[in-house]
Enzyme design. Structure first.
Site, PDB file in Angstrom:
ATOM      1  N   ALA A  10      33.401  42.927  46.201  1.00  0.00           N
ATOM      2  CA  ALA A  10      32.863  43.206  44.552  1.00  0.00           C
ATOM      3  C   ALA A  10      31.449  43.286  44.528  1.00  0.00           C
ATOM      4  O   ALA A  10      30.617  43.641  44.013  1.00  0.00           O
ATOM      5  CB  ALA A  10      33.463  41.809  44.080  1.00  0.00           C
ATOM      6  N   ASP A 216      41.950  42.009  51.118  1.00  0.00           N
ATOM      7  CA  ASP A 216      40.869  40.846  52.399  1.00  0.00           C
ATOM      8  C   ASP A 216      41.643  39.636  52.770  1.00  0.00           C
ATOM      9  O   ASP A 216      41.050  38.378  53.512  1.00  0.00           O
ATOM     10  CB  ASP A 216      39.506  40.628  51.127  1.00  0.00           C
ATOM     11  CG  ASP A 216      39.286  40.787  49.729  1.00  0.00           C
ATOM     12  OD1 ASP A 216      40.303  40.582  49.120  1.00  0.00           O
ATOM     13  OD2 ASP A 216      38.267  40.860  49.555  1.00  0.00           O
TER      14      ASP A 216
END
Length: 445
Positions: A10, A216
């Site tokens: 992110a 992920d």
């Protein structure tokens, strides 16, 4: 064998080269690049073209490799038109457009939705984003972020199944698209064919591009150095994904009420977990203060436990003035108000440890699985205070590391697909145990 793992988070992305063999697992970061969301006309977007350029720069820096794999965060997507062109930058899951997702949940039928997809309610799940998507009439295909980048590398379209399972558009029992459910929000033809981890997607400049656990967390759980199945995991970064690994989904009403999710993993496994807000709260405080994280944690460790908050309160989801929102939450709950920065950090870390404990205990009771140890992987494994407080809260030993579990899982799936490794998840994890350092924390009395 050398393979390149493109891992997008992110806050940043990186390309890591893994050297892999039966007794070898070595990682080298060859390129890191920022991930800076951009707000345009009131909407928060990912700068996907900058991320793609970062991947290309990283692959050039990596030099010759035998394979390429891509993983990223979940739920977000790009839309392609009939010519394969991108219809604007993907919208960020923290954008406010899904603010009325609960109304959409009632329309879709919460119980039916859970019975099919097994996913907890999160307002930014892909199904709720599609319900708020104004560009669907222009779209020909929907590609999740890793699949979009793989498409640009290879020209091949598809959807890797571990990430597809986060969309709330997949039947978790059959590992296929839930067509009847999709029809309630979009044309099912938008969704591309599914592919399993280990599938060769196509080639980029002659190098195989391989579908890994492209969510992920799926890659991170594959990189957990567990000795047997009696473990819980916490993939701890911006989010804490807390759960257990199962052979089949748990689709009970109790699981839905507890907001537990069933996401698909490597080799047919199911990641039964709860999303906890994670280190986002600390990251936002550090950003607001422009301070040193290590210094703040050292000072916080000398403070007693005084105040705790619910880190999953939706008030903490957007960016901006996190310290002020934490103080306000303590005031609303009648908690002692943190008087300075170390006290705020201590409040955050105590609150995360408590949330980890609740999730681990709920995972055990809802799944019926016994747990002997908690593995913390990802960036949170560096946070000694959080690891020790989690061990204390859970009353279980915590094994922290590897930090690079996501890249490790990505690399291992590639290496196995290319024939450098063989065996099941246990064999892959044995290699992680033999080659990667970890830190053990015992619960205090």
């Amino acid at each position: 064998m050398r393979v390149a793992a493109a891992d997008l988070g992110a806050a940043s992305g990186r390309v890591i080269v893994g050297a892999v063999g039966p007794d070898t697992l070595e990682l080298r970061e060859c390129h890191r690049f920022p991930n800076r969301p951009v707000r345009i006309a009131g909407t928060l977007h990912w700068d996907i073209l900058a991320l793609y350029q970062g991947v290309l720069d990283g692959l050039r820096a990596a030099g010759p490799v035998d394979g390429i794999g891509i993983d990223s965060w979940a739920v977000d997507y790009g839309l392609l038109d009939a010519d394969g062109a991108l219809l604007g930058n993907p919208v960020h899951y923290r954008d406010e457009r899904t603010a009325h997702a609960r109304d959409n949940l009632e329309r879709l039928g919460a119980a039916e939705l859970y019975a099919t997809t097994g996913l907890q309610f999160l307002p930014f799940n892909t199904i709720h984003q599609l319900a708020a998507e104004p560009r669907l009439h222009l779209a020909h295909r929907l590609l999740l972020i890793p699949d979009l980048l793989a498409y640009w590398l290879t020209g091949e379209i598809g959807a890797e199944v571990t990430n597809a399972s986060t969309t709330q558009l997949l039947d978790v029992r059959t590992r296929t698209w839930a067509t009847a459910l999709i029809e309630k929000v979009a044309d099912p033809a938008l969704l591309p064919p599914l592919r399993e981890p280990g599938t060769v997607v196509g080639r980029h400049d002659g190098t195989p591009v391989i579908a890994v656990g492209s969510h992920d967390t799926a890659s991170a759980v594959a990189g957990v150095p567990a000795e047997d199945t009696r473990f819980a995991y916490i993939s701890c970064g911006t989010w804490s994904l807390v759960g257990v690994e199962l052979d089949a989904p748990v689709l009970t009403e109790a699981g839905r009420a507890a907001n537990f999710t069933n996401e698909l993993g490597i080799d047919g496994t199911v990641r039964y977990l709860r999303n906890v807000m994670g280190l986002w709260l600390l990251q936002e405080c550090v950003r607001e203060w422009d301070a040193n994280t290590a210094d703040l944690l050292e000072a916080a460790a000398r403070r007693p436990r005084r105040a705790v908050i619910d880190p999953d309160d939706p008030v903490f989801l957007p960016p901006g003035d996190m310290p002020g929102r934490i103080v306000a939450a303590c005031e609303r709950a009648g908690q002692p108000v943190p008087e300075d920065r170390p006290a705020i950090v201590r409040c955050v870390v105590d609150s995360l440890a408590d949330a980890h404990r609740r999730a681990v205990q709920d995972a055990q009771s809802l799944s019926g699985k016994e747990i002997d140890v908690v593995h913390i992987v990802g960036g949170g494994a560096r946070n000694a205070l959080l690891c020790q407080l989690t061990a204390d809260a859970c009353g279980l030993p915590v094994v922290a590391g590897p930090v690079e579990a996501t890249a490790i899982g990505n690399v291992l799936v590639q290496a196995r697909a290319l024939g450098a490794l063989d065996g099941d998840l246990n064999r892959l994890r044995a290699l992680v145990r033999a080659t990667q350092p970890v830190t053990r924390y015992q619960p205090s009395a």
